[in-house]
Design a protein around this motif. Structure first.
Motif, PDB file in Angstrom:
ATOM      1  N   LEU A   1       0.833  -1.208   0.000  1.00  0.00           N
ATOM      2  CA  LEU A   1       0.000   0.000   0.000  1.00  0.00           C
ATOM      3  C   LEU A   1       0.865   1.254   0.000  1.00  0.00           C
ATOM      4  N   GLU A   2       2.009   1.203   0.653  1.00  0.00           N
ATOM      5  CA  GLU A   2       2.926   2.336   0.603  1.00  0.00           C
ATOM      6  C   GLU A   2       3.510   2.531  -0.793  1.00  0.00           C
ATOM      7  N   THR A   3       3.650   1.459  -1.544  1.00  0.00           N
ATOM      8  CA  THR A   3       4.102   1.577  -2.936  1.00  0.00           C
ATOM      9  C   THR A   3       3.001   2.181  -3.807  1.00  0.00           C
ATOM     10  N   LEU A   4       1.772   1.714  -3.619  1.00  0.00           N
ATOM     11  CA  LEU A   4       0.665   2.183  -4.464  1.00  0.00           C
ATOM     12  C   LEU A   4       0.253   3.614  -4.125  1.00  0.00           C
TER      13      LEU A   4
ATOM     14  N   ASP B   1      -3.168   9.915   1.543  1.00  0.00           N
ATOM     15  CA  ASP B   1      -2.771   8.521   1.282  1.00  0.00           C
ATOM     16  C   ASP B   1      -3.723   7.535   1.936  1.00  0.00           C
ATOM     17  N   ALA B   2      -4.274   7.892   3.090  1.00  0.00           N
ATOM     18  CA  ALA B   2      -5.178   6.983   3.805  1.00  0.00           C
ATOM     19  C   ALA B   2      -6.493   6.809   3.033  1.00  0.00           C
ATOM     20  N   HIS B   3      -6.962   7.886   2.388  1.00  0.00           N
ATOM     21  CA  HIS B   3      -8.151   7.769   1.532  1.00  0.00           C
ATOM     22  C   HIS B   3      -7.894   6.794   0.374  1.00  0.00           C
ATOM     23  N   LEU B   4      -6.691   6.881  -0.199  1.00  0.00           N
ATOM     24  CA  LEU B   4      -6.378   6.017  -1.352  1.00  0.00           C
ATOM     25  C   LEU B   4      -6.150   4.573  -0.897  1.00  0.00           C
ATOM     26  N   LYS B   5      -5.437   4.402   0.213  1.00  0.00           N
ATOM     27  CA  LYS B   5      -5.215   3.036   0.716  1.00  0.00           C
ATOM     28  C   LYS B   5      -6.548   2.363   1.043  1.00  0.00           C
TER      29      LYS B   5
END
Lengths: 138, 138, 138
Positions: free
Chosen positions: C67-70, C89-93
């Motif tokens: 998830l850190e990569t994406l 980033d949390a919304h996207l993860k």
């Protein structure tokens, strides 16, 4: 409220495969006798997916390429999950594709747009695995 | 058990657009008269999405950039699906964003946290497309 | 038709954490008295997820890396959402991991395959946040 349950079994010859299971789900719906309600269709295994998209071979090969870009199968050592297993990529691919779909039942039919088809997405195959079809309604 | 069905129609001016459809779904819920149950809200087209997130323009531009990174629109030739079509990227973007949401209905309302809003995500627009709202319950 | 509703509360010590909530959902199901139906289990916050996968620490560390990569957390300035916030980033993860799961209830139990477990995925923690469990059926 009526309810119906059935397991659909699959054993693919290859590690990854996409199978159109719409006819099997339609058969379940007819057997259920339910005309208004919801169908839940989910993979019972965590390295497989049930999703809705197009039954088009070009798109399916695009999915293969794309998922390998997002979550490559190899080298197996890139994943901490792969100590006794080699299927970490399959867990991630299934995460992208989704575990389940919920489909409306209207007048005894799957209430679909023109190109919606239900697929079983296998990402760690060559063994017997299951999909659950659960229907509730009247 | 009661059931309710409605189609919401959209025609975006641009290829990609995110539209807050929460008010339309709330109207459906009031029309249904259902106070306890579930709402299924799904794209009926396989290049569009229904998802729940924040109604914040900065985040929406982040989605646009991010989805173009994960599944670029161009060159069209990068996808096998794009023989008679140019929308393979839209199938993949919708896969990331999801086809559907299921929302609880409690005391006649969408049972939401503070910032949850329902969006129609169009990834291949400029033509008439539909969302299905199906509600079951009492 | 019966219905049941409960909120599960979490406050993680770290920004990101995966928590197995299967026992809590099973307790809800017992309390509901429902033996045939559907469980909806969803994050009520748009920077968190409810998903089903394996309770295996290696896989969970793979999710963190993947998830850190994406959708990398930093630099915060890479996201337009991050003006007053730092959690784009949390919304996207959460988008990758999904908002919700729908699980069949059969004979009073979560109708699961052998390794299916329900997780709360926190991607912007260190504050009190909620999951909704809604069960409908007979």
């Amino acid at each position: 409220m009526k309810s119906y349950r059935k397991e659909l079994w699959f054993e693919t010859r290859t590690r990854r495969q996409l199978i159109n299971i719409t006819p099997e789900v339609e058969t379940c719906l007819r057997e259920s006798g339910i005309t208004e309600g919801l169908v839940l269709c989910n993979a019972m295994h965590i390295t497989a997916s049930v999703f809705i998209n197009d039954d088009e071979p070009g798109l399916h090969s695009d999915y293969e390429t794309w998922l390998e870009t997002l979550a490559p199968e190899k080298p197996y050592s890139r994943y901490n999950h792969n100590t006794y297993e080699d299927n970490a990529d399959a867990h991630l691919k299934r995460t992208v594709m989704g575990r389940e779909v919920v489909v409306a039942v209207t007048e005894g039919k799957l209430d679909f747009g023109p190109w919606e088809r239900i697929f079983y997405g296998e990402f760690d195959g060559k063994r017997r695995k299951r999909v659950l079809v659960k229907i509730i309604g009247d």
